[in-house]
Design a protein around this motif. Structure first.
Motif, PDB file in Angstrom:
ATOM      1  N   ASP A   8       0.847  -1.189   0.000  1.00 34.17           N
ATOM      2  CA  ASP A   8       0.000   0.000   0.000  1.00 34.17           C
ATOM      3  C   ASP A   8       0.888   1.247   0.000  1.00 34.17           C
ATOM      4  O   ASP A   8       1.670   1.468   0.928  1.00 34.17           O
ATOM      5  CB  ASP A   8      -0.901  -0.012   1.236  1.00 34.17           C
ATOM      6  CG  ASP A   8      -1.946   1.091   1.194  1.00 34.17           C
ATOM      7  OD1 ASP A   8      -1.851   1.977   0.323  1.00 34.17           O
ATOM      8  OD2 ASP A   8      -2.857   1.080   2.044  1.00 34.17           O
ATOM      9  N   THR A  10      -0.139   4.444  -0.052  1.00 35.35           N
ATOM     10  CA  THR A  10      -0.722   5.649   0.525  1.00 35.35           C
ATOM     11  C   THR A  10       0.064   6.033   1.780  1.00 35.35           C
ATOM     12  O   THR A  10       0.551   5.180   2.526  1.00 35.35           O
ATOM     13  CB  THR A  10      -2.197   5.425   0.899  1.00 35.35           C
ATOM     14  OG1 THR A  10      -2.299   4.339   1.829  1.00 35.35           O
ATOM     15  CG2 THR A  10      -3.022   5.102  -0.348  1.00 35.35           C
ATOM     16  N   ASP A  43       1.100   0.543  -6.691  1.00 33.16           N
ATOM     17  CA  ASP A  43       0.746  -0.625  -5.877  1.00 33.16           C
ATOM     18  C   ASP A  43      -0.323  -1.509  -6.499  1.00 33.16           C
ATOM     19  O   ASP A  43      -0.753  -2.493  -5.885  1.00 33.16           O
ATOM     20  CB  ASP A  43       0.318  -0.186  -4.476  1.00 33.16           C
ATOM     21  CG  ASP A  43      -0.890   0.741  -4.463  1.00 33.16           C
ATOM     22  OD1 ASP A  43      -1.546   0.896  -5.526  1.00 33.16           O
ATOM     23  OD2 ASP A  43      -1.183   1.316  -3.401  1.00 33.16           O
ATOM     24  N   ARG A  45      -3.336  -0.811  -6.895  1.00 31.21           N
ATOM     25  CA  ARG A  45      -4.644  -0.481  -6.320  1.00 31.21           C
ATOM     26  C   ARG A  45      -5.024   0.967  -6.610  1.00 31.21           C
ATOM     27  O   ARG A  45      -5.867   1.541  -5.934  1.00 31.21           O
ATOM     28  CB  ARG A  45      -4.618  -0.731  -4.815  1.00 31.21           C
ATOM     29  CG  ARG A  45      -4.151  -2.125  -4.424  1.00 31.21           C
ATOM     30  CD  ARG A  45      -4.014  -2.247  -2.902  1.00 31.21           C
ATOM     31  NE  ARG A  45      -3.456  -3.528  -2.507  1.00 31.21           N
ATOM     32  CZ  ARG A  45      -2.173  -3.768  -2.323  1.00 31.21           C
ATOM     33  NH1 ARG A  45      -1.280  -2.794  -2.525  1.00 31.21           N
ATOM     34  NH2 ARG A  45      -1.737  -4.955  -1.954  1.00 31.21           N
TER      35      ARG A  45
END
Length: 240
Positions: A8, A10, A43, A45
């Motif tokens: 992830d 973020t 990633d 996503r």
């Protein structure tokens, strides 16, 4: 240079990350990257960042995350491709090009005339390889979302689960559905093996809401058909 990380991304600004072994080998050995060079990380996503290489050798590559990038938007048409498994590199080619053309998901299928059957460890290895092909295609084409390659399954099981607004089976020689009217929100596209679908399979697909689609007067190879069909759908309803 763009590299996929199964992590992830973020809230990673300012962090220093060590790339996994495979990606480090690719960046440090194959691409011969150097300290100070910039690269993109995503990633799969929808998150993408710009990073700078802080350490680079054949086994270890470390980067610092500098800033977030605006990921490219996905196609407004989400297409789930059902592709009957084919031999050799044809399946890899179909997956690679489908990802480049914006497909949202892929399910390898077993059909009556399909000549490939995978089981156990062999199937698991193939699935991992196909997913890696999808990742590599995203690295190349700029997508920040990696389409999932689902485990192979029987054609009938896949058909029974379909609820997409537009459902198409490539079946040359029959009257083809006219692709007109409002743009659908999603679509299911079914591609058969070299030997085509049996009459029974076509009937089952129709019973699950699939319409036949013919792509001109010539019969396309199983790895060519998804390229042409996806290009057509993306041109009519997507982002081409």
């Amino acid at each position: 240079m763009r590299i996929h990380l199964d992590l992830d991304l973020t809230e990673r600004l300012g962090e220093r990350l060590a790339l996994p072994e495979a990606q480090a080998r690719h960046v440090g050995l194959v691409m011969r990257a150097r300290v100070g060079q910039r690269l993109g990380l995503f990633d799969g996503r929808g998150h993408e960042v710009e990073a700078q290489i802080e350490r680079a050798d054949r086994k270890v590559v470390e980067v610092s995350v500098l800033e977030s990038r605006q990921a490219r938007p996905e196609s407004p048409l989400a297409v789930h491709l059902g592709q009957v498994v084919s031999k050799g590199e044809r399946m890899e080619f179909a997956i690679q090009k489908s990802v480049e053309l914006g497909v949202a998901a892929i399910t390898p299928l077993y059909s009556e005339h399909g000549d490939v059957r995978l089981k156990g460890e062999r199937e698991a290895k193939k699935l991992a390889h196909w997913q890696a092909v999808a990742v590599s295609a995203c690295e190349q084409c700029g997508r920040a979302w990696v389409p999932e390659v689902h485990p192979p399954r029987a054609l009938g099981d896949w058909l029974a689960e379909r609820s997409e607004e537009l459902r198409l089976i490539l079946h040359p020689g029959e009257a083809s559905r006219a692709l007109d009217g409002p743009a659908p929100s999603d679509a299911a596209l079914l591609i058969g093996p070299e030997g085509g679908f049996s009459a029974t399979e076509v009937d089952i697909a129709r019973s699950h809401g699939f319409d036949a689609l013919a792509l001109g007067p010539r019969i396309l190879r199983t790895e060519t058909a998804p390229i042409v069909a996806l290009t057509l759908l993306q041109h009519l309803y997507g982002d081409l």
